[in-house]
Design a protein around this motif. Sequence first.
Motif, PDB file in Angstrom:
ATOM      1  N   LYS A 184       0.837  -1.208   0.000  1.00  0.00           N
ATOM      2  CA  LYS A 184       0.000   0.000   0.000  1.00  0.00           C
ATOM      3  C   LYS A 184       0.866   1.250   0.000  1.00  0.00           C
ATOM      4  O   LYS A 184       0.535   2.261  -0.644  1.00  0.00           O
ATOM      5  CB  LYS A 184      -0.908  -0.005   1.235  1.00  0.00           C
ATOM      6  N   ASN A 185       1.986   1.195   0.702  1.00  0.00           N
ATOM      7  CA  ASN A 185       2.903   2.332   0.734  1.00  0.00           C
ATOM      8  C   ASN A 185       3.440   2.633  -0.661  1.00  0.00           C
ATOM      9  O   ASN A 185       3.473   3.785  -1.100  1.00  0.00           O
ATOM     10  CB  ASN A 185       4.045   2.026   1.712  1.00  0.00           C
ATOM     11  N   PHE A 186       3.847   1.585  -1.371  1.00  0.00           N
ATOM     12  CA  PHE A 186       4.315   1.773  -2.747  1.00  0.00           C
ATOM     13  C   PHE A 186       3.184   2.262  -3.661  1.00  0.00           C
ATOM     14  O   PHE A 186       3.400   3.093  -4.537  1.00  0.00           O
ATOM     15  CB  PHE A 186       4.888   0.462  -3.292  1.00  0.00           C
ATOM     16  N   GLU A 187       1.992   1.734  -3.444  1.00  0.00           N
ATOM     17  CA  GLU A 187       0.850   2.149  -4.273  1.00  0.00           C
ATOM     18  C   GLU A 187       0.579   3.642  -4.109  1.00  0.00           C
ATOM     19  O   GLU A 187       0.352   4.359  -5.094  1.00  0.00           O
ATOM     20  CB  GLU A 187      -0.392   1.350  -3.885  1.00  0.00           C
ATOM     21  N   ASP A 188       0.599   4.129  -2.875  1.00  0.00           N
ATOM     22  CA  ASP A 188       0.328   5.546  -2.615  1.00  0.00           C
ATOM     23  C   ASP A 188       1.332   6.457  -3.318  1.00  0.00           C
ATOM     24  O   ASP A 188       0.982   7.546  -3.770  1.00  0.00           O
ATOM     25  CB  ASP A 188       0.361   5.820  -1.108  1.00  0.00           C
ATOM     26  N   ILE A 189       2.574   6.008  -3.400  1.00  0.00           N
ATOM     27  CA  ILE A 189       3.623   6.846  -3.971  1.00  0.00           C
ATOM     28  C   ILE A 189       3.744   6.669  -5.485  1.00  0.00           C
ATOM     29  O   ILE A 189       3.763   7.631  -6.245  1.00  0.00           O
ATOM     30  CB  ILE A 189       4.983   6.533  -3.315  1.00  0.00           C
ATOM     31  N   LEU A 190       3.803   5.432  -5.952  1.00  0.00           N
ATOM     32  CA  LEU A 190       4.138   5.178  -7.354  1.00  0.00           C
ATOM     33  C   LEU A 190       2.945   5.203  -8.301  1.00  0.00           C
ATOM     34  O   LEU A 190       3.099   5.531  -9.482  1.00  0.00           O
ATOM     35  CB  LEU A 190       4.844   3.821  -7.472  1.00  0.00           C
ATOM     36  N   CYS A 191       1.771   4.864  -7.826  1.00  0.00           N
ATOM     37  CA  CYS A 191       0.654   4.655  -8.757  1.00  0.00           C
ATOM     38  C   CYS A 191      -0.031   5.948  -9.207  1.00  0.00           C
ATOM     39  O   CYS A 191      -1.009   5.892  -9.963  1.00  0.00           O
ATOM     40  CB  CYS A 191      -0.347   3.663  -8.184  1.00  0.00           C
ATOM     41  N   SER A 192       0.466   7.098  -8.756  1.00  0.00           N
ATOM     42  CA  SER A 192       0.043   8.363  -9.373  1.00  0.00           C
ATOM     43  C   SER A 192       0.815   8.589 -10.676  1.00  0.00           C
ATOM     44  O   SER A 192       0.481   9.457 -11.470  1.00  0.00           O
ATOM     45  CB  SER A 192       0.291   9.527  -8.406  1.00  0.00           C
ATOM     46  N   ASP A 193       1.849   7.797 -10.891  1.00  0.00           N
ATOM     47  CA  ASP A 193       2.651   7.788 -12.119  1.00  0.00           C
ATOM     48  C   ASP A 193       1.984   6.811 -13.099  1.00  0.00           C
ATOM     49  O   ASP A 193       1.662   5.681 -12.738  1.00  0.00           O
ATOM     50  CB  ASP A 193       4.059   7.317 -11.743  1.00  0.00           C
ATOM     51  N   SER A 194       1.771   7.241 -14.333  1.00  0.00           N
ATOM     52  CA  SER A 194       1.031   6.415 -15.302  1.00  0.00           C
ATOM     53  C   SER A 194       1.731   5.102 -15.639  1.00  0.00           C
ATOM     54  O   SER A 194       1.122   4.195 -16.207  1.00  0.00           O
ATOM     55  CB  SER A 194       0.790   7.213 -16.595  1.00  0.00           C
ATOM     56  N   ARG A 195       3.010   4.970 -15.290  1.00  0.00           N
ATOM     57  CA  ARG A 195       3.713   3.720 -15.577  1.00  0.00           C
ATOM     58  C   ARG A 195       3.259   2.580 -14.669  1.00  0.00           C
ATOM     59  O   ARG A 195       3.320   1.412 -15.056  1.00  0.00           O
ATOM     60  CB  ARG A 195       5.224   3.904 -15.411  1.00  0.00           C
ATOM     61  N   PHE A 196       2.832   2.903 -13.451  1.00  0.00           N
ATOM     62  CA  PHE A 196       2.607   1.882 -12.441  1.00  0.00           C
ATOM     63  C   PHE A 196       1.120   1.692 -12.153  1.00  0.00           C
ATOM     64  O   PHE A 196       0.345   2.649 -12.124  1.00  0.00           O
ATOM     65  CB  PHE A 196       3.328   2.252 -11.138  1.00  0.00           C
ATOM     66  N   LEU A 197       0.736   0.437 -11.918  1.00  0.00           N
ATOM     67  CA  LEU A 197      -0.642   0.104 -11.559  1.00  0.00           C
ATOM     68  C   LEU A 197      -0.642  -1.118 -10.654  1.00  0.00           C
ATOM     69  O   LEU A 197       0.091  -2.082 -10.904  1.00  0.00           O
ATOM     70  CB  LEU A 197      -1.477  -0.186 -12.811  1.00  0.00           C
ATOM     71  N   ARG A 198      -1.462  -1.071  -9.622  1.00  0.00           N
ATOM     72  CA  ARG A 198      -1.654  -2.250  -8.771  1.00  0.00           C
ATOM     73  C   ARG A 198      -2.690  -3.130  -9.459  1.00  0.00           C
ATOM     74  O   ARG A 198      -3.863  -2.773  -9.549  1.00  0.00           O
ATOM     75  CB  ARG A 198      -2.119  -1.850  -7.377  1.00  0.00           C
ATOM     76  N   ILE A 199      -2.250  -4.268  -9.985  1.00  0.00           N
ATOM     77  CA  ILE A 199      -3.132  -5.115 -10.784  1.00  0.00           C
ATOM     78  C   ILE A 199      -3.690  -6.287  -9.982  1.00  0.00           C
ATOM     79  O   ILE A 199      -4.503  -7.053 -10.484  1.00  0.00           O
ATOM     80  CB  ILE A 199      -2.391  -5.657 -12.029  1.00  0.00           C
ATOM     81  N   HIS A 200      -3.242  -6.414  -8.742  1.00  0.00           N
ATOM     82  CA  HIS A 200      -3.626  -7.565  -7.902  1.00  0.00           C
ATOM     83  C   HIS A 200      -3.360  -7.147  -6.461  1.00  0.00           C
ATOM     84  O   HIS A 200      -2.565  -6.231  -6.202  1.00  0.00           O
ATOM     85  CB  HIS A 200      -2.774  -8.779  -8.290  1.00  0.00           C
ATOM     86  N   LYS A 201      -4.007  -7.807  -5.507  1.00  0.00           N
ATOM     87  CA  LYS A 201      -3.793  -7.439  -4.103  1.00  0.00           C
ATOM     88  C   LYS A 201      -2.331  -7.577  -3.686  1.00  0.00           C
ATOM     89  O   LYS A 201      -1.890  -6.945  -2.715  1.00  0.00           O
ATOM     90  CB  LYS A 201      -4.679  -8.287  -3.192  1.00  0.00           C
ATOM     91  N   SER A 202      -1.569  -8.386  -4.453  1.00  0.00           N
ATOM     92  CA  SER A 202      -0.168  -8.627  -4.073  1.00  0.00           C
ATOM     93  C   SER A 202       0.844  -8.054  -5.061  1.00  0.00           C
ATOM     94  O   SER A 202       2.054  -8.235  -4.858  1.00  0.00           O
ATOM     95  CB  SER A 202       0.088 -10.135  -3.923  1.00  0.00           C
ATOM     96  N   TYR A 203       0.403  -7.357  -6.114  1.00  0.00           N
ATOM     97  CA  TYR A 203       1.352  -6.942  -7.158  1.00  0.00           C
ATOM     98  C   TYR A 203       1.101  -5.520  -7.682  1.00  0.00           C
ATOM     99  O   TYR A 203      -0.051  -5.125  -7.917  1.00  0.00           O
ATOM    100  CB  TYR A 203       1.289  -7.897  -8.358  1.00  0.00           C
ATOM    101  N   ILE A 204       2.200  -4.804  -7.885  1.00  0.00           N
ATOM    102  CA  ILE A 204       2.226  -3.553  -8.654  1.00  0.00           C
ATOM    103  C   ILE A 204       3.159  -3.787  -9.834  1.00  0.00           C
ATOM    104  O   ILE A 204       4.244  -4.359  -9.675  1.00  0.00           O
ATOM    105  CB  ILE A 204       2.739  -2.377  -7.800  1.00  0.00           C
ATOM    106  N   VAL A 205       2.753  -3.341 -11.019  1.00  0.00           N
ATOM    107  CA  VAL A 205       3.527  -3.588 -12.238  1.00  0.00           C
ATOM    108  C   VAL A 205       3.887  -2.266 -12.921  1.00  0.00           C
ATOM    109  O   VAL A 205       3.092  -1.331 -12.942  1.00  0.00           O
ATOM    110  CB  VAL A 205       2.718  -4.484 -13.210  1.00  0.00           C
TER     111      VAL A 205
END
Length: 248
Positions: A184-205
Amino acid sequence: MKAIIIDDEKRARVSLSLLLQEYCPQVTIVAECENLPEGVKAIRKHQPDIVLLDIEMPGHSGLELLDFFDENEVNFSIIFTTAYNEYALKAFKFSAVDYLLKPIIPEELAEAVERVAKQKQRFENFRAFKENLQQETLTKIAVPSGNTLLFLDTDKIMYIKGEGAYSEVFCSDGSKQLVSRNLKNFEDILCSDSRFLRIHKSYIVNFNFVVAFNKSDGGSIELENKAQIPVSQDKAQQILDQIQIIKR
């Protein structure tokens, strides 16, 4: 601990000085400076443990402070004082640089002083922060691994796998790092960037490394390194949208 305050506003310097005297008795203020050149001279003269530094000053930005020093001369910690926006706060957080939002809250000041007293900052922290602040996306993040801080280039992160309170970061050079941040910490920071998306409860790509999206068998993403990452059922449309964004 010796401290130097650098701020172009006299009222801000006086206020911070009074707060330090009341809430941080272990700190001795050895100089108060109204601009960066004065601050550089004071640092060389007094060799402080902490520099409390305003970012937005006329003439020189506080971000230019380290331009006046060689890497081996930076034996002090910096606590930035700022009124910066939300993106900049992400740059602070993931570069592992301490900051205080104005108006300064006494308890937050005491906590910041305590943090830098326990763990000296490194020149790399400030270099990463400056790079991040000058870009539209985070270019480098500082993440804890054991007793050390790792600096990772975001464009080399292929995917991140959550493991409870920890995460495994897989990079394009084949390396992987176990770090003490949850997904969740990584999601909050990285997923505002269009490169990154949390595609599963256990994965960000990182979609820059995606080569295929397989909709069968529950759905999965294939990356350049042949890794197969599962996809949550409710993420299919977001993944297609993300692919379109990256293509543009």
